[in-house]
Design a protein around this motif. Sequence first.
Motif, mmCIF file in Angstrom:
data_model
loop_
_atom_site.group_PDB
_atom_site.id
_atom_site.type_symbol
_atom_site.label_atom_id
_atom_site.label_comp_id
_atom_site.label_asym_id
_atom_site.label_seq_id
_atom_site.Cartn_x
_atom_site.Cartn_y
_atom_site.Cartn_z
ATOM 1 N N ALA A 1 41.631 42.805 77.210
ATOM 2 C CA ALA A 1 40.626 42.230 76.313
ATOM 3 C C ALA A 1 40.744 40.709 76.249
ATOM 4 N N ASP A 2 39.613 40.023 76.340
ATOM 5 C CA ASP A 2 39.611 38.564 76.270
ATOM 6 C C ASP A 2 40.036 38.042 74.900
ATOM 7 N N ASP A 3 39.885 38.873 73.862
ATOM 8 C CA ASP A 3 40.250 38.415 72.526
ATOM 9 C C ASP A 3 41.658 38.850 72.116
ATOM 10 N N ALA A 4 42.452 39.338 73.070
ATOM 11 C CA ALA A 4 43.851 39.660 72.766
ATOM 12 C C ALA A 4 44.572 38.390 72.320
ATOM 13 N N TYR B 1 39.751 31.419 76.371
ATOM 14 C CA TYR B 1 39.878 32.532 75.427
ATOM 15 C C TYR B 1 39.468 32.071 74.030
ATOM 16 N N PRO B 2 38.186 31.772 73.830
ATOM 17 C CA PRO B 2 37.750 31.181 72.558
ATOM 18 C C PRO B 2 37.914 32.114 71.360
ATOM 19 N N ARG B 3 37.960 33.420 71.579
ATOM 20 C CA ARG B 3 38.045 34.359 70.453
ATOM 21 C C ARG B 3 39.459 34.862 70.206
ATOM 22 N N ALA B 4 40.411 34.391 70.957
ATOM 23 C CA ALA B 4 41.790 34.859 70.814
ATOM 24 C C ALA B 4 42.565 34.033 69.791
ATOM 25 N N THR B 5 43.303 34.712 68.921
ATOM 26 C CA THR B 5 44.256 34.028 68.058
ATOM 27 C C THR B 5 45.401 33.519 68.923
ATOM 28 N N LYS B 6 45.787 32.274 68.716
ATOM 29 C CA LYS B 6 46.811 31.654 69.562
ATOM 30 C C LYS B 6 47.956 31.115 68.717
ATOM 31 N N GLY C 1 45.406 19.479 60.990
ATOM 32 C CA GLY C 1 45.208 20.890 60.736
ATOM 33 C C GLY C 1 44.223 21.587 61.638
ATOM 34 N N ASP C 2 43.208 20.868 62.127
ATOM 35 C CA ASP C 2 42.198 21.525 62.964
ATOM 36 C C ASP C 2 42.061 20.867 64.328
ATOM 37 N N GLY C 3 43.077 20.140 64.753
ATOM 38 C CA GLY C 3 43.013 19.469 66.049
ATOM 39 C C GLY C 3 43.465 20.326 67.207
ATOM 40 N N LEU C 4 44.014 21.500 66.907
ATOM 41 C CA LEU C 4 44.495 22.410 67.949
ATOM 42 C C LEU C 4 43.972 23.813 67.672
ATOM 43 N N ASP C 5 43.660 24.551 68.720
ATOM 44 C CA ASP C 5 43.222 25.932 68.582
ATOM 45 C C ASP C 5 44.457 26.823 68.479
ATOM 46 N N LEU C 6 45.161 26.676 67.349
ATOM 47 C CA LEU C 6 46.370 27.451 67.091
ATOM 48 C C LEU C 6 46.330 27.986 65.669
ATOM 49 N N ASP D 1 52.562 38.556 61.591
ATOM 50 C CA ASP D 1 51.965 37.961 60.392
ATOM 51 C C ASP D 1 50.751 37.106 60.727
ATOM 52 N N TRP D 2 50.813 36.415 61.867
ATOM 53 C CA TRP D 2 49.741 35.485 62.224
ATOM 54 C C TRP D 2 48.685 36.097 63.137
ATOM 55 N N ALA D 3 48.869 37.331 63.568
ATOM 56 C CA ALA D 3 47.994 37.920 64.586
ATOM 57 C C ALA D 3 46.531 37.927 64.187
ATOM 58 N N SER D 4 46.247 38.090 62.901
ATOM 59 C CA SER D 4 44.846 38.208 62.475
ATOM 60 C C SER D 4 44.303 36.939 61.833
ATOM 61 N N LEU D 5 45.091 35.858 61.848
ATOM 62 C CA LEU D 5 44.621 34.618 61.227
ATOM 63 C C LEU D 5 43.559 33.938 62.090
ATOM 64 N N PRO D 6 42.504 33.378 61.469
ATOM 65 C CA PRO D 6 41.550 32.591 62.256
ATOM 66 C C PRO D 6 42.173 31.269 62.670
ATOM 67 N N THR D 7 41.901 30.836 63.891
ATOM 68 C CA THR D 7 42.388 29.532 64.334
ATOM 69 C C THR D 7 41.434 28.454 63.835
ATOM 70 N N PRO D 8 41.902 27.214 63.704
ATOM 71 C CA PRO D 8 41.051 26.143 63.160
ATOM 72 C C PRO D 8 39.753 25.982 63.931
ATOM 73 N N ALA D 9 39.790 26.157 65.255
ATOM 74 C CA ALA D 9 38.582 25.962 66.052
ATOM 75 C C ALA D 9 37.503 26.988 65.742
ATOM 76 N N ARG D 10 37.921 28.128 65.150
ATOM 77 C CA ARG D 10 36.961 29.178 64.851
ATOM 78 C C ARG D 10 36.699 29.323 63.367
ATOM 79 N N SER D 11 37.344 28.499 62.546
ATOM 80 C CA SER D 11 37.120 28.605 61.113
ATOM 81 C C SER D 11 36.026 27.656 60.678
#
Length: 340
Positions: free
Chosen positions: A60-63, A133-138, A159-164, A325-335
């Motif tokens: 899955a691309d969103d893994a 992987y724009p939809r993946a939590t990283k 806080g939102d400068g990285l897709d993490l 714990d972080w697997a389901s958190l939205p990343t800054p790039a997607r929030s």
Amino acid sequence: MARSIVPATFCAARGLGNRHVQTLLPRLRPLAALERDVEILDLPDGDFVELAWVRPAPLADDAPLFVLFHGLEGSFDSPYARDLLGMASRLGWRALLMHYRGCGQAPNRLPRAYHSGDTADAYWLIGQLALRYPRATKVAAGVSLGGNMLAKLVAEQGGDGLDLAGAIVISAPLDLAASADALNSGFARFYQRHLLKTLRAKIAAKMASGPLPINLAASQLERLDSFWAYDNEVTAPLHGFTSASDYYHRASAGRLLGDIELPMLILHADDDPFMPSDLFSRLPMASDAVRIEVARQGGHAGFIETRGGRLHPWLVDRVGRQLRDWASLPTPARSATSRS
């Protein structure tokens, strides 16, 4: 803002608590078997880094995606790398390691190498991962030098400068000058000699293949027997610093802990022989985004306990729990939030 420092849950087994025993134990364990695919990622300046992708990868691309940054002269074959990458893969994460320039299977193209504060390549990689992987939590993790580099990158980008979704920093020399002093004392000189031997060999090969922007003969290179000397004569001039002191000040991430906005877990041992025992008392207060867990024992990137009569890496369990714990958190790039 209050600094959050709490005791780590790690406890060394009886007879295995010595700082040097803990540091060296990972190399006494069988290296975890792990398959990889290798990718050459070209960089904007014409150089490249080598990526090691754990195989098999999720379909899955969103893994969720776990990226690891190794320590000084580390690689995919470092024990902690195999352990952490294998753990992430078993949890269903897409896992990869970025080798710094010249740390993969081939020397890098440019005269320059890498250093503890060199955040540009990691920033480029994380940007490329965001596109793929724009939809993946990283989540990113860094060990030793990689931990200092990652902490500095997170502080620089806000806080939102990285897709993490978060960052994990392990056994990081957050005060590079203090670490250079610690490694030049007592038994820690053993680690210094080992690391400098590999660093000098790489630079000697570069010097033999073409001119470098350093004022050093091959015979002088061999006499650089401390990090202070090596970084003053090689690292600093190769990477635009005026001296080792200038490099250590500008590249150390500890002074930036108060600027960190992204969730960050820092794992550290008080007896780490690569740094002073009072490391965090030397640093400014960390932001509320940072949780610092300090074990009384653990050595440098060791944290080896026993389980069922066998040596077991505690880091695998602690980092694995954080990934869950972080697997389901939205990343800054997607929030929907952004920095004001």
